[in-house]
Every structure is written in C-alpha cells, then in structure tokens.
Design an enzyme around this catalytic site. Structure first.
Site, mmCIF file in Angstrom:
data_model
loop_
_atom_site.group_PDB
_atom_site.id
_atom_site.type_symbol
_atom_site.label_atom_id
_atom_site.label_comp_id
_atom_site.label_asym_id
_atom_site.label_seq_id
_atom_site.Cartn_x
_atom_site.Cartn_y
_atom_site.Cartn_z
ATOM 1 N N ARG A 1027 -21.187 -6.510 3.753
ATOM 2 C CA ARG A 1027 -20.031 -7.336 4.094
ATOM 3 C C ARG A 1027 -19.897 -7.409 5.608
ATOM 4 O O ARG A 1027 -19.920 -6.381 6.289
ATOM 5 C CB ARG A 1027 -18.770 -6.748 3.472
ATOM 6 C CG ARG A 1027 -17.509 -7.594 3.671
ATOM 7 C CD ARG A 1027 -16.301 -6.909 3.048
ATOM 8 N NE ARG A 1027 -16.477 -6.751 1.614
ATOM 9 C CZ ARG A 1027 -15.879 -5.781 0.904
ATOM 10 N NH1 ARG A 1027 -15.132 -4.865 1.507
ATOM 11 N NH2 ARG A 1027 -16.062 -5.718 -0.397
ATOM 12 N N ARG A 1096 -9.948 -2.853 8.068
ATOM 13 C CA ARG A 1096 -11.036 -3.743 7.711
ATOM 14 C C ARG A 1096 -10.870 -5.112 8.372
ATOM 15 O O ARG A 1096 -10.068 -5.272 9.282
ATOM 16 C CB ARG A 1096 -11.104 -3.867 6.187
ATOM 17 C CG ARG A 1096 -11.357 -2.508 5.504
ATOM 18 C CD ARG A 1096 -11.580 -2.641 4.023
ATOM 19 N NE ARG A 1096 -11.903 -1.362 3.401
ATOM 20 C CZ ARG A 1096 -12.264 -1.245 2.121
ATOM 21 N NH1 ARG A 1096 -12.344 -2.311 1.357
ATOM 22 N NH2 ARG A 1096 -12.537 -0.069 1.613
ATOM 23 N N LYS A 1166 -8.316 2.702 2.519
ATOM 24 C CA LYS A 1166 -8.563 1.425 3.191
ATOM 25 C C LYS A 1166 -7.279 0.890 3.832
ATOM 26 O O LYS A 1166 -6.157 1.222 3.396
ATOM 27 C CB LYS A 1166 -9.111 0.423 2.191
ATOM 28 C CG LYS A 1166 -8.115 0.019 1.115
ATOM 29 C CD LYS A 1166 -8.699 -0.960 0.102
ATOM 30 C CE LYS A 1166 -9.502 -0.245 -0.953
ATOM 31 N NZ LYS A 1166 -9.855 -1.144 -2.092
ATOM 32 N N LYS A 1168 -5.669 -2.867 5.480
ATOM 33 C CA LYS A 1168 -5.927 -4.296 5.590
ATOM 34 C C LYS A 1168 -4.792 -4.990 6.337
ATOM 35 O O LYS A 1168 -3.611 -4.715 6.103
ATOM 36 C CB LYS A 1168 -6.078 -4.915 4.201
ATOM 37 C CG LYS A 1168 -7.241 -4.334 3.395
ATOM 38 C CD LYS A 1168 -7.359 -4.954 2.017
ATOM 39 C CE LYS A 1168 -8.547 -4.386 1.251
ATOM 40 N NZ LYS A 1168 -8.687 -4.980 -0.100
ATOM 41 N N CYS A 1387 -12.980 -12.476 -8.243
ATOM 42 C CA CYS A 1387 -13.821 -11.509 -7.540
ATOM 43 C C CYS A 1387 -15.234 -11.576 -8.109
ATOM 44 O O CYS A 1387 -15.507 -12.278 -9.074
ATOM 45 C CB CYS A 1387 -13.246 -10.108 -7.687
ATOM 46 S SG CYS A 1387 -13.363 -9.462 -9.375
ATOM 47 N N CYS A 1393 -20.782 -5.302 -9.195
ATOM 48 C CA CYS A 1393 -19.688 -4.382 -8.882
ATOM 49 C C CYS A 1393 -19.654 -3.235 -9.878
ATOM 50 O O CYS A 1393 -19.540 -3.451 -11.088
ATOM 51 C CB CYS A 1393 -18.358 -5.120 -8.885
ATOM 52 S SG CYS A 1393 -16.954 -4.034 -8.544
ATOM 53 N N CYS A 1432 -11.586 -5.836 -12.619
ATOM 54 C CA CYS A 1432 -10.955 -4.526 -12.730
ATOM 55 C C CYS A 1432 -9.594 -4.599 -12.041
ATOM 56 O O CYS A 1432 -9.285 -5.591 -11.375
ATOM 57 C CB CYS A 1432 -11.844 -3.444 -12.104
ATOM 58 S SG CYS A 1432 -11.771 -3.404 -10.299
ATOM 59 N N CYS A 1436 -9.245 -7.245 -5.956
ATOM 60 C CA CYS A 1436 -9.880 -7.885 -4.799
ATOM 61 C C CYS A 1436 -9.498 -9.352 -4.655
ATOM 62 O O CYS A 1436 -9.445 -9.873 -3.547
ATOM 63 C CB CYS A 1436 -11.399 -7.743 -4.893
ATOM 64 S SG CYS A 1436 -11.967 -6.043 -4.694
#
Length: 1534
Positions: A1027, A1096, A1166, A1168, A1387, A1393, A1432, A1436
């Site tokens: 990514r 990120r 994470k 964002k 996603c 994934c 899931c 995302c």
C-alpha cells in the site's frame, strides 16, 4: 393423476430407475436435452432408483466432448451405466461403440433434427455390436426403454434405443411406469452381480485376442436351451474381469430333451456353467426380448414383437417404413378408399432393428403380400441401395425363393401431413406398376415439422467464451477472419458439427488463401492494363501487389487503393472493388473447443500442423480444474500444446484471460506474426455456460497456480533471433511440459519403454510422498519419546485464526511439564489410520463458517465421519471446542455454536473411544471469552490423567504480544532483511509479518488456492499486498505510468484504488517485494507508515470544482502526513539500499534510532486522519481517529478546520464491547496549527490508549473511557492552546460527483466510475490499458477519491477533445450506471485478505445487478442509495456509515445493517444477522419498492427506514448494539 407428456420424460424416468450412472449428453451445459431437465429434477428431489438403491449419479457432458469416454470408468467399476443423447454423436463414437457393446450399457438416442431426422445415424452403426430397438409412440418409448435396460442386464450386451420425439408429440399423455413391473422386468438380482464385478483393464480399446470371460448374462429361467439342456452361460466382458458365477437352470420352455448317457442331467445343468462361454447370439436376444415383452403383456396387455405389422391380414402389398411418422402412414392406410392405389395395404415397422431377425419378419408379414415398398429416411447414403432395402430383400428372397414378394426401395424425405395421401399414391402407383422404378424420392429432401419439441443442435458459443472473441476483435479488428465461425454466412453448411470442425475450417482457409492468390494475380494483371479511366489506379495497384504478402504494408496501402478505385469508376475498378476485402491481409483463425483435444476431434489439428500452413488456431478449454481432478484418468484429453511443440514447426502458447490478460494479448500478437501454424490454448473453465465470472476466476487460479494450466509461450524460431524459444509466464509447470523440456529425464524414458505406466503415476507420487512425510514425522516423535516417563498425550488442533492452535501448543507444554509425552499437530497432518493406536487424544477445534471445521481439520473430520473400520476401543479422548454462542443469533442457527467440537465428540464416542473428561466449550461471550470455559476444563483433564497435583511446575513465559514485537524490533527492523533472503519459503516469520505492516506491506495468501495447494502438499500461495502512502490521493501522470508498470511486472496485473485514496498492489511474491518497493520510491512515492500502529495515509476531499481550495486542503494533508511520519531509518536500510552497500546494518543494536513522536513501541493501534471540504463529505470525516472539516473564509480561501476525534470503524462480531464510533467535535483550529493539533491528539492516544487489549486500543475507546471533556483537556494541556468554537458547516453527501466539471480557473475535471476501485483489463473493458495510454499524454494530474473512484484532473481546454476521445475509445467515459451502483463500495476481501469471512469486492457488483431491476421498475434508477459491503467487521469500506450495509459473517452469509446517514454522519444498526443472497433479495426488493411509493420529498433511504420503524436510529457508537431485536428477525412493516 400425474402423467407423462413426452418421450424424453418417459425414457428419462425408466433410465433413472435402471441405472447407477447416467451420462446426460447435452448440446451445451446451458442447454437441456430432451432428457436432462428431468434428471436434474429427480436428482434435486433425491428420488431413489431401483438399481443403485439410492440417487443415481448424473454426469452432464457436452455433445462435442467425446461423451462416450465417460462410460469406461463406471462400467469398469461394476456400475450399470446409461447414456441419453442426440443422434449426432453416434457416427463419431463408432470406435467406442465397438468396445462398449460388450458391456450392459444402454444408450437412449433422440434422433435429430426432430421431425425430420436422418436415420443414417442409426444404419451407420448397425454393425457395431449393439442391439438396436426403435419406438415410435409415447407408450412404446416407455415400454421399449424398459426393454432396453432389461435386455442389457440379461444379455450383458449393449443396447441402443432410438426414437424421433416428434412422432409422439400429439399422443395422449400416459401414466407413470409401475415400479413393480420395472423391478420384475429388470432382474435386479442379476444386476447386483454386475455391480460386484471390477475390471482391471487399463486400455480403452479391445485387447488383442484375449478372451472375454464375464460369466454373468442370461438369467437361468429366461435362457434359451442348448442341445444339452443348459442355458447360455454368459455375455462378454473385458479381460481381467472377475465376478460371481451365474447360477443356471434348465429352461422351462424347452420342448425337447436329448437322451442317452452323454446328456447332462437337470440337476447338473442347474449348477454348472460352461467353461467355454459363447457369445450372445441373435437367438438369445430374440428369446430375451420375447420374455420381457411377455412380462409386459401379462402386466399391461400391451403386445410387442421384433416387427410391428398393422393392416389387413390378407393384404396384397405392404409398406416397410424405416423413418418418421408411422402413425400418420398407418392412419391413412387404414382409411383408404376403394379407388386409392394403397387400398388393402399393410404397414410394417422394425421394433428390433438389430439383430435383424429374418424369420420374425416373415412371421409378421402376411403370406398374401406380393409387393413390398421399403421407405428409408436416410440422407447420407454411401451405396446405391439403402441398407434397410437390402435387409428386407435378402430376408424375403432367401426364405421364400421364387415366390418372394417384389421389393421396391424409396428414399423418404420430409412430408407434411397434408401430402401423405399424395405421397402414398405415388409410392403404390410405382410399386404396382409393370416396371417399378427403384430409389424414387418421396417428399422434400430437407424440411421440418412445426411446431416441434426440438430442431436439433442449434448452438451458439457460450457467453463466457466471448471473452476471447472480444480480444481477437480488439486486436485485429476488421482484419479478423474466422473460418469456422458458427452461424457465419461463409460456412454455408447445415451441419454445424461439420462447420465447426478443424478439418472444415482448414479447408475453408486453404480456399480463402487460393482465392486471395488469384486476386493478387488479377491485381497484377490490372496494373499492367489500360482499362482504367485514369492512370492513378495502376500506380497504387502496383505498389499494393508488391506488398501483398506483407500484412503491415498491404493493410497500410489497402484504404488508399480502395479509395482510388472508387474514384476511378471504371468497370475494371468496379470488378476489383467487388472483392475489396481481399486488399487486406487477414488475420485468419480457427476457433475450437477442448473437443479437439480428444481422439475423435484431434485429426483435424494434426492436418493443420502437418501442413505447415500459416494458420492460427485458438482452442478454448473449459474443463474446470476441480472437475479434471475428479475425472477418470483414462479420459484425459490430449495436450494439444505439447503435441504441437513436438511437431517443431508451430508457435504454441498457453493462456488464461482470467489469470493474465496481458499475456493473452502478447500470445495472440505473436501467433499472428509467426510464419507457420500457431496454436493458442486458451483456458476458460466453467461447469455451466452461465457460471459467474467469480467461479471462472477461482477455477482459473487453481489451474494456473498448481501447474495444471501453465502459462507459457513457445516460438521454435526464436533461437534464430538469439532469444529463448520457451518463455514461462506462470510460476509452475505441469509434469508433462517439464518432460518435454527435459527429454533425457529418466521417467520419460521409463514411460516410453513401459507404456502401461499411466500418466497418473506422476500425479499420485506427490500424495505418496506426503503420506511418507507424515509417517516419518510421527515416527521421529515416537523415537524421541521412547523410554521417557509418563503417559503419551496426542493433541490435535483445527484452527483458523490461531486461537485453537495456541491453546493446543500451550496444553502440550503444560502436559510435558507434568511428565507426559506430548505431541501437538494439526488434525490434517495426523495419519488417520494411526488414530486407533493412540492411548490418549485431545482434540481442540474452533468453529468456522456455518458450524464447519477450520481448514486444517476438514480432511481429518471427513475421514473420521465417513470411516467404517476405525476402531477406537483402546483410545481415551476428549475435546475442547471454541465458539461464539451469539454468532448465529437466529433460533434455527443455534446448533452452529461449537458444532465441530460437538460433532467430533459424538463421533469419537460412536467409534468406541473412552471419554477422559466431558467435552469442554469456550464461549466468546463469557467474561474472558473462550478462556473462561477452558480454565474450568483443563484442570479436570489433568486430574483425570493423574497429573493434577504435580508440584514444581515451572512458570510459563507470558505470550508474546504486538507490544513485545515492536519493543524488540529495534525500531521496526526485526529480522525482515534476513527473511527476505530465505528462499526456502514464500513467507516471512510471524513477528516480521507484524513489522512489515509499518513498512506498508502485508503478507497474505491466495485463499482461492488454499485447499488445492494443501492437497498437493504445498505451502499456501503466499504473496504480499503493498500500500502506498499518497497524502490526499494526488498522483502525476508519470507516477500513474510507474504504478501501472509495477502492477504489470511485479504484481498480479491489477491495481486497487483504496478507500484511503491510495494505490494498493496485490500478488507481489517475496522475491519481487524489494524491487516493487524500490520502484515505488523511484516514482517519488513511499509505503512507510501506510499500515501499522502509526498515523497512516492522510486523506483529503478531491474537490474537482474548487481547485484552489483543494490545493490548500491538499497542502494541509501533506503537511500533517509529513509531520507525523516515523523517523526510523529501517525502511531505507531494508528496502532502498543496494544489496552490495557495505554500510547497511540492519540487525541487533548496531543501529540506534530515535523516534521523537512515537517511541520504541509506537501507537497502541492504527491511527487515521482525513480532511473533508464541505459540502462534500467524500472522505467520511466522521469515521476517522481525527476528522478535519475545512472551513472556508470570506475570501474563499482555506481558513482553518473544525476538528473531530474518536471516530473508528473496527468491530468484532457479537462482541458488544466493540463498536463503531463517529468522531466527536473538539472545536476549531487555525490551518497553520492543524498539524500540531493532530500531533497532540495522537500523543494523548499514545500515552493513554489500551496496550493490553488490541480490540480496545483505538482512540474511540480512549475517549469513551476518559470522557470527551477530559480527553480534550489533556490535548489542550499538551498543546498549550485551546480549540475555538466550531464554525458552521454543511454536508450534502458522502459520494462522488461523476462526469465532467469545470473549476473556477476554467480547468476541466472528469470523475470516472471505477467499480470498487479495481483497475484491470478485461475482454469487455480494457480499463488499465486505457488509463495507461491517457497518462502518456495527460498534462494535469490524477486524483484518487475516498470512494475508490478516479478523477482526471486539470485538463486544459486545448486538451479537452483529446481526453474525451481517449476516454470514449477505452469506454472510460461511461457514467451511465444506476445511482445505487455509483454509490456502492466494497473492500477487497477474498481471495487475498486473511481476515475476510465472505466475498465483498467480487460479489457486490452481482448483488447490485440483481437489485437494479427493482429500481428500474419503480423509477429510481438514478436514486443515490449508499450501499457498502465488507468481508469482515474491520470496516475497511466504512460500512457502518452506509444507508444499507452488508458485513461478512461466513462464506455467503452477511449481517445486514440499515439506517446510516446519507451525509456520512450517522451510524447504521443491525437489522438481520447471517442472511444469504436469497434473504437479502427478499428483504431489499419489497423495501425498495416501498421506498419508491412512500418516501417524502427529498427523503433519503437511511432516514426512510428509521421513519417507518424498521430500525432505530443509532445516536452514537455506544448504543450501536442497543434496540436490536434479540433474534434480529424483524419483519418488513406493511
């Protein structure tokens, strides 16, 4: 009462009852035959047969795929097999028919074309050894189908039953067959003896002179007697057959006995089988048929004989009909008037056509008959006299001598009902004349009756195969010429089977070549003549004639030549223009299927290759990998690619459009350029022509990855240019190609010397190796533990996410500490045959999908479940199961909770195992999750094994957490560099997998291939996702081209535009990971901190209509991104420095870094950040840890930001402690300080976030735990400033605005629709190629949007027309999609994934398609409804903010959420749990209709479902799980 309407149904019912296996031959897998639809119905209803004692196996086979090959495996396995087919396959299958005639096989044949069939298909196979039966009515079809099966079983010989379905289309319906009659007639006891026979034969064909010794055949009471009173003993069988002896008895129907000492007594004959069994004779067939028909007559009153006569007993003339419509002929003959030529005439038709019983014909024909007219409906005659005419003539002449009736032959064509009388008059006028004329034609040679049930094989290529046709069209355009194209005007044949053959196509191409050569000669002559109006044409014609053989030059000149000739207007010019297409050098192709790979279709391919002509062949193979693996190995097709390579003169390529579109293009261009034969083998696997592209993709990936369909190109002339002849385009080669490239291989030579070694040897070798490996591993453990104290304990686990595996390993360590001899391994790695030898076994399994075993325990469970000889009487066992009692909340689904563990516990008990302790069950809903139940269960286990009170057990080391990994990584180095150098695996270590996320890459494996690779004994198909870090999603045209090249050469040829406005690459194997990273950095991009526990990629509204504001907002995004970058130099050392750089130090403490912001453990989770510019919330500003809402000043420029904090999407299913959350307002911040404000918010999270529980570590939980005011205070304290009062703002939507827009500077911007962000080329849509070509000339920039779409930005007016033309050329200008599709996003999910529970990107487009019809019907095609899907609950694609969302729960099952805000400011709520497509459509279709009818003006869908009471509004994340029905079974309000 239910009744039968068609002959196909009558036959299908009998065949289903009378067979173990039915080979249903169909025109195509999407087109049913007369029989196939009925078979599908019976099988779906689990209807039982009489022969197989269960549900017969139905094998659907295409008519051109050598269908009779499918019979060999079942008949050798002792199965009673049946074929249902059209007549078109018979002649091509003659080699098989000779062989199969010696097995009790029944072939039901519907003659084609229906209504006017060609009976030569039957006469051509009359000597193949099969018994041939004909039915001409609906009732006969039922009775003679039964006769055929009884005859096959009793005689042991093959039987063909044929009929024209049109003969019975006007018959009255008949009753279903009587099962009692069928049972009695079939002789099921004899059938059981066949089913006990297994053949050891390997060859497909008749063995050389070896005797056939199957002693099963004519049943005792039915057998005609021999001279000694014994019945016929046997039919014929294949060599190597062994089976039970046929009990025999004296025939009760015998009227004579031989006396004398040599006679065999009745007792002896009842128990003796002839040691030299003879073949079944025509008398045997006659006897069996008579016996069967006698049973049918006794039960029903219906009477049959070998020949059926109707008419006067004293008839003087008769009509022998071998063709259609005997009912019509009989009716007209019976109603004849005194003046008719055909008065007092009879009609006779054959019922038993082969063997031909002359004496039975004489018995059926009245002795008064003096003249016989023989009508044969045979078009493809090879002799002057028809075969039936000769049969009748020989029978009558040999039996009656000089008094024999006169016989006259006629050829029967198509007759309308209205012309029957006229035809009969002509027939009998000729028959009764002084000198009858032989072979008169009656009726039209061609024609058909309308309406009819079927008109034969009217086929078109399957829709899926159009992919390759479209590529040919794209590449060669008007130059493309397909010689054997179906339904083409250039074919000119009625028989499509012929026109589609390679022989026909090759002949057509040769004729085409000769035609063009003549045309070139005509042009040369015309160029020298003076027949034109001006001299201009001669000049151009001369130039063209010189270049005619050069495709490039000839095609370049052709338009000019044609134009000059058109201008000239002379007769000579017009003559040449009549063939103007020949001025172009065509790209000539033959298109075939994998039918050309079988023996019966391969000869044409041989002719093409042997000719050396410049012909291109595209051969499309549609056999799915999974089907191939299950097939009889002897039915394998020829490898045409290998066959052509061995020829040595042909270009050969093996391609797969769903694997590498680029390679397909390359191969087609190279094939066209090659001087000589070219063969392009193209893979397009499907089970059904209407299969979804997803199924085709998955099958393709399996075949390519596992080497069944390797991608390669072979150019035998490449060596002349200093290039390698063979280019491998996929990672793996199948064994056969490896042998070709390594001719001196020992195995190759061995198989040449010993052809009886089958090719499956190499396939089975791998499985044997794996068994040996398992055995060695187990033996090594046993040797290691030999002599140690304590009882043995074998611990087997099945685990998907690692929990069960970790428990098993921990239990093993604890057992070893207690003195036990422990062994821990995955269930599938354990040799199941050794289970009964174990002393103590503990099984630990988690729960996958709908109560299924995890992937590494499925084979073990199947083995345990299906075993009939596993004895566990000496085994003590127990089971611990992990699950979630709320995962499947519906009452009918409750049994899925811990189902694998519970099923295994019950099964092991059933097999005799003794329980150590009762099953233990861990529940994720307990306070400590599954540990609660486990902590109760483990002590009971130790107590039961007598080791519960062991003292001085050493302390266990604490489990390694992500915090430990980060702390010990030396600032993200770990052992990544060493792992990249390890060529023994495609993977890296578990700890490095966590660390590489900080570097912008995830290790993944292709889940489409997991099972197949595991079955092959291979590690998963590991690869990496990369990514990029691209603040604000802005890229230059040069960067776009570089990203495209990375995807093509280092990835899987696709790019993903993510919901975080950046590029993502998939399928990068470990060896290409570092080159890919370096290429990205060479494009002035990076991947550092694109993932991991850091800040990120920073997002920013794309804003095409306000470029100046976008420029300022984008600058702020970049400033924040740069400010919050990690400082470690590990990224540069590992990825960017050359391997030979001696200054590189990447291990231990040699390099000391300092992270001023993050510290050695970075963030808890994470982080964002996004910027949204009102009125567009196209980046979902409420969904992020920090959301910055841009505030525009009075001057129109960026003033500052309203700052939100604590948004986040990640959730765990059914764990109410986890929830999505929207950002909370902190206040206003000036634009110059926004990067500092973001830093301070991040630092407060760093210091206060939960580092012990990663599910509770996001900022949203930190704020909810601390309280918003306390959190805000800590940020302001650290910052030294305070947030101002938030400024007013307004959002209109969170979707993109598609099409062209002009900004305030006059620059143009085009927002194009990229479905789910996937950039790839397909046969229908060359998107990736188009964008690459646009990037080569575009002078502006590309902007990636937060909704996965793309903006062609900053197009100047002088470039506008060029851009519009290119967008149109590559179909990128199309935004005419439904509002639902334009507002949807998904996603990646499967296959890459590792967290995905269900499909997402590959499925959402299909679901949208199925809903668009309702939108159209209700006038809502353009209505924007935000729909999102994820595989899931990690979120995302930010599903929790969508108006309607589907979140994967298990494969094919989703949780459905409703009520999100259209502006992206309100969370939705769970409406239904674990629903599949059918339920989704049942909910959505009426709901959309209701929305169309009842919505208020301007009311959005998410608001509507709340207003009507379908769902309660979610006010903020902490009430996300509130006000949800206990079983989420809410009905749609009416």
């Amino acid at each position: 009462m239910t009744s039968i309407l068609t002959a196909g149904e009558a036959v299908a019912r009998i065949a289903y009852l009378s067979s173990d296996v039915i080979v249903s031959v169909q025109p195509s897998l999407a087109t049913d035959s007369e029989f196939s639809n009925f078979f599908k119905q019976y099988a779906e209803n689990r209807a039982s047969g009489l022969i197989c004692k269960g549900v017969p196996e139905i094998q659907s086979v295409r008519h051109n795929a050598d269908p009779l090959l499918s019979l060999y495996q079942p008949v050798r396995s002792g199965k009673i097999a049946t074929v249902t087919t059209g007549s078109g396959i018979l002649v091509k299958s003659i080699p098989h028919l000779y062989r199969l005639a010696n097995y009790p096989v029944v072939i039901h044949v519907s003659l084609h074309p229906t209504g006017n069939p060609d009976y030569s298909d039957i006469t051509s196979i009359r000597n193949a050894g099969f018994t041939l039966l004909q039915s001409t009515s609906l009732q006969e079809a039922q009775d003679l189908a039964l006769t055929a099966h009884a005859l096959a079983i009793r005689s042991g010989k093959g039987v063909i039953h044929f009929f024209d379905a049109a003969n019975s289309q006007n018959d009255q319906p008949i009753a279903h067959e009587s099962r009692d009659l069928v049972m009695n007639v079939l002789n099921t006891e004899l059938a059981r003896q066949y089913q006990g026979v297994k053949s050891e034969e390997l060859s497909l064909y008749v063995s050389e002179g070896r005797p056939l010794t199957r002693n099963i055949g004519l049943s005792g009471m039915d057998a005609p007697p021999l001279a000694n009173g014994s019945p016929v003993a046997s039919g014929q069988a294949s060599p190597g057959t062994t089976g039970p002896q046929q009990p025999s008895s004296a025939s009760s129907s015998s009227s004579e006995r031989h006396s004398g000492s040599s006679a065999v007594s009745e007792a002896e004959s009842a128990t003796t089988v002839d040691s030299q069994p003879r073949s079944v004779s025509s008398d045997d067939i006659d006897f069996i048929c008579s016996s069967v028909w006698s049973q049918i007559r006794s039960f029903t009153g219906r009477q049959y004989g070998p020949f059926n006569y109707t008419g006067p007993a004293n008839a003087s003339s008769a009509l022998f009909l071998f063709g259609s419509d005997p009912g019509l002929f009989a009716s007209e003959l019976a109603s004849a008037h005194h003046a008719d030529f055909f008065r007092d005439a009879g009609l006779i038709t054959p019922v038993l056509y082969r063997p031909w019983l002359a004496e039975r014909l004489l018995e059926a024909l009245p002795r008064s008959v003096r003249r016989v007219a023989v009508l044969e409906q045979i078009r493809k005659r090879t002799t002057k006299w028809g075969p039936v005419l000769l049969d009748v003539l020989m029978s009558l002449k040999s039996s009656a001598g000089p008094q024999a009736p006169a016989v006259v032959g006629f050829q029967l064509g198509y007759l309308e009902e209205t012309t029957i009388v006229q035809a009969l008059s002509g027939i009998f006028q000729n028959l009764l004349g002084q000198s009858p004329i032989q072979n008169l034609e009656v009726g039209a040679p061609d024609g058909s009756r309308q309406p009819g049930p079927r008109r034969g094989l009217e086929l078109s290529p399957p829709k899926l195969e159009n992919a390759y046709m479209k590529i040919l069209d794209q590449v060669f355009a008007e130059r493309l010429y397909i010689a054997n194209k179906q339904s083409s005007n250039n074919v000119g044949l009625g028989d499509q089977a012929i026109s589609a053959s390679p022989e026909y196509g090759f002949g057509s191409l040769l004729a085409r070549k000769a035609h063009r050569q003549r045309f070139v000669g005509e042009v040369q002559a015309a160029a020298k003549s003076h027949d034109f109006t001006t001299n201009t044409p001669q000049k151009w014609l001369t130039q063209w004639a010189l270049a005619a053989s050069n495709a490039v030059e000839a095609n370049k000149l052709a338009p000019d030549v044609i134009q000059r000739l058109a201008t000239d207007g002379s007769p000579a010019a017009n003559q040449l223009l009549s063939s103007k297409g020949l001025f172009f050098k065509e790209s000539q192709w033959l298109i075939g299927s994998d039918a050309w790979s079988y023996d019966l279709g391969n000869s044409g391919v041989h002719h093409v290759l042997a000719s050396g002509e410049n012909v291109n062949m595209l051969i499309i193979d549609s056999t799915p990998y999974s089907e191939h693996a299950a097939h009889d190995a002897a039915r394998r097709k020829k490898d045409i690619g290998l066959y052509a390579m061995n020829f040595g003169n042909a270009y050969v390529a093996s391609v797969a459009v769903y694997s590498s579109y680029t390679q397909v293009l390359q191969a087609m261009l190279e094939a066209e350029a090659f001087e000589g034969p070219s063969v392009v083998m193209a893979y397009l696997p499907y089970n059904h022509e209407e299969d979804s592209p997803l199924n085709v993709l998955q099958e393709t990936k399996k075949a390519v990855d596992l080497g069944y369909w390797p991608l390669y190109r072979w150019d035998p002339k490449a060596g002349d240019k200093g290039e390698e002849p063979f280019k491998l385009d996929s990672e793996r080669l199948k064994q056969e190609l490896q042998e070709f490239l390594r001719r001196d291989n020992h195995l190759t030579q061995l198989m040449r010397r010993h052809p009886e070694f089958h090719a499956s040897l190499s396939e089975s070798y791998g499985s044997e190796v794996r068994k040996v490996q398992k055995r060695k591993a187990k033996d090594a453990y046993e040797a290691l533990l030999e002599g140690l104290q304590g009882a043995p304990l074998t611990i087997l686990f099945a685990s998907d996410n690692g929990n069960a595996e970790n428990l098993a390993k921990r239990l093993g360590r604890r057992g070893k500490a207690r003195g036990l001899k422990t062994m821990v391994m995955a269930m599938d790695d354990f040799p199941l045959e050794d289970l009964g030898n174990e002393e103590n076994v503990v099984c630990i399994t988690s729960t996958a999908g709908q109560g299924e075993f995890p992937q590494n325990g499925r084979n073990f469970w199947e083995g345990v479940k299906n075993s009939t000889d596993l004895d566990l009487v000496n085994v003590s066992f127990t089971v611990f199961a992990l699950g979630d009692s709320h995962y499947w909340p519906r009452k009918e689904d409750k049994h899925y909770y811990n189902k694998p563990g519970k099923d295994l516990f019950v099964r092991l008990t059933t097999l005799g195992g003794k329980q150590i302790v009762d099953i233990g069950m861990g529940d994720d809903q307990d306070p400590d999750g599954y540990q609660t139940g486990y902590n109760e269960w483990e002590p009971k286990l130790w107590d039961a094994m007598g080791v519960g009170n062991v003292e001085n057990i050493p302390d266990e080391p604490p489990p390694i957490t992500n915090e430990d990994i980060k702390l010990g990584s030396n600032y993200l180095r770990g052992t990544i560099a060493e792992g990249l150098q390890d060529q023994s695996t495609g993977a890296i270590s578990a700890a490095d997998q966590q660390l590489t996320k900080f570097h912008g890459t995830y290790m993944q494996d292709d889940r489409d291939l997991r099972d197949e690779r595991k079955a092959q004994g291979l590690e998963p198909a590991y690869s990496f996702m990369i990514r990029c870090r691209l603040p604000g999603g802005v890229a230059t045209p040069d960067q776009w081209q570089q990203m495209d090249a990375i995807a093509s050469h280092l990835g899987n040829e696709t790019m993903k535009l993510t919901t975080r406005q950046t590029f993502q690459f998939h399928g990068v194997v470990k060896g290409k990971l570092k080159p890919a990273m370096q290429a990205i950095n060479q494009a002035l991009m990076t991947t550092i901190a694109a993932c991991g526990d850091v800040n990120r990629n920073v997002m920013c509204s794309s804003l095409p209509e306000m470029s100046e504001l976008h420029r300022e907002a984008h600058a702020a995004a970049k400033k924040i991104s740069d400010h919050l970058l990690p400082s470690t130099t590990a990224y540069h050392e590992i990825w960017l420095k050359d391997d030979n750089d001696k200054n590189v130090q990447v291990a231990g403490d040699a390099v000391q870094d300092f992270e001023p912001l993050y510290g050695p453990t970075y963030l808890p989770r994470k982080f964002k950040i996004t910027i949204a510019v009102p009125p567009h919330n196209d980046t979902d500003v409420y969904a992020h840890d920090i959301g910055c809402i841009a505030i525009k000043g009075e001057d129109g420029k960026l003033q500052g930001f309203n700052v939100l904090a604590g948004g986040g999407m990640g959730v765990t299913h059914n764990m109410k402690k986890t929830y999505p959350q929207t950002g909370r307002m902190l206040g206003y911040c000036d634009k110059d300080a926004i990067h500092i404000a973001c830093e301070k918010i991040m630092l407060v999270q760093k210091d206060n976030g939960d580092r012990k529980n990663r599910k509770h570590a996001r900022l949203k939980y930190t704020i909810d735990d601390m309280g918003l005011d306390v959190f805000k205070g800590k940020v302001e304290e650290l910052w030294g400033q305070k947030f101002g009062e938030p400024k007013p703002f307004h959002f209109d939507s969170n979707i993109d605005t598609f099409g062209w827009q002009k900004d305030e500077r006059g620059m143009n911007h085009f927002t194009m629709f990229i479905e789910n962000g996937r950039i790839e080329d397909t046969a229908d849509f060359p998107m990736k190629t188009g964008l690459r070509e646009i990037a080569k000339v575009h002078k502006g920039e590309f902007r990636l949007t937060g909704n996965q779409h793309l903006i062609l930005a900053n197009v100047a007016e002088d470039q506008l027309d060029t851009m519009k033309d290119m967008l149109k050329q590559y179909k990128l200008d199309n935004t005419n999609f439904s509002g639902l599709r334009l507002s949807s996003s998904a996603c990646v999910a499967f296959p890459t994934c590792g967290l995905a529970m269900a499909e997402s990107e590959r499925y959402l487009p299909e679901l949208v398609t199925k809903l668009e019809g309702v939108l159209e019907e209700n006038g809502m095609r353009q209505e924007s409804i935000v729909m999102r899907m994820t595989g899931c609950p990690n979120g995302c694609a930010r599903p929790w903010l969508a108006e309607v969302a589907f979140v994967g729960k298990a494969y094919g099952a989703y949780n459905m959420y409703l009520g999100g805000g259209y502006h992206g400011n309100r969370l939705n709520k769970l409406y239904r749990s674990s629903i599949k497509e059918e339920e989704i459509l049942d909910i959505m279709k009426p709901l959309l209709k209701r929305y169309a009818l009842e919505r208020n003006d301007g009311e959005r869908f998410g608001d509507f479902v709340i207003r009507i009471g379908m769902i309660k509004p979610t006010k903020e994340g902490r009430d996300f799980h509130e006000d949800v029905s206990d079983d989420v079974e809410l009905a749609i309000p009416t």
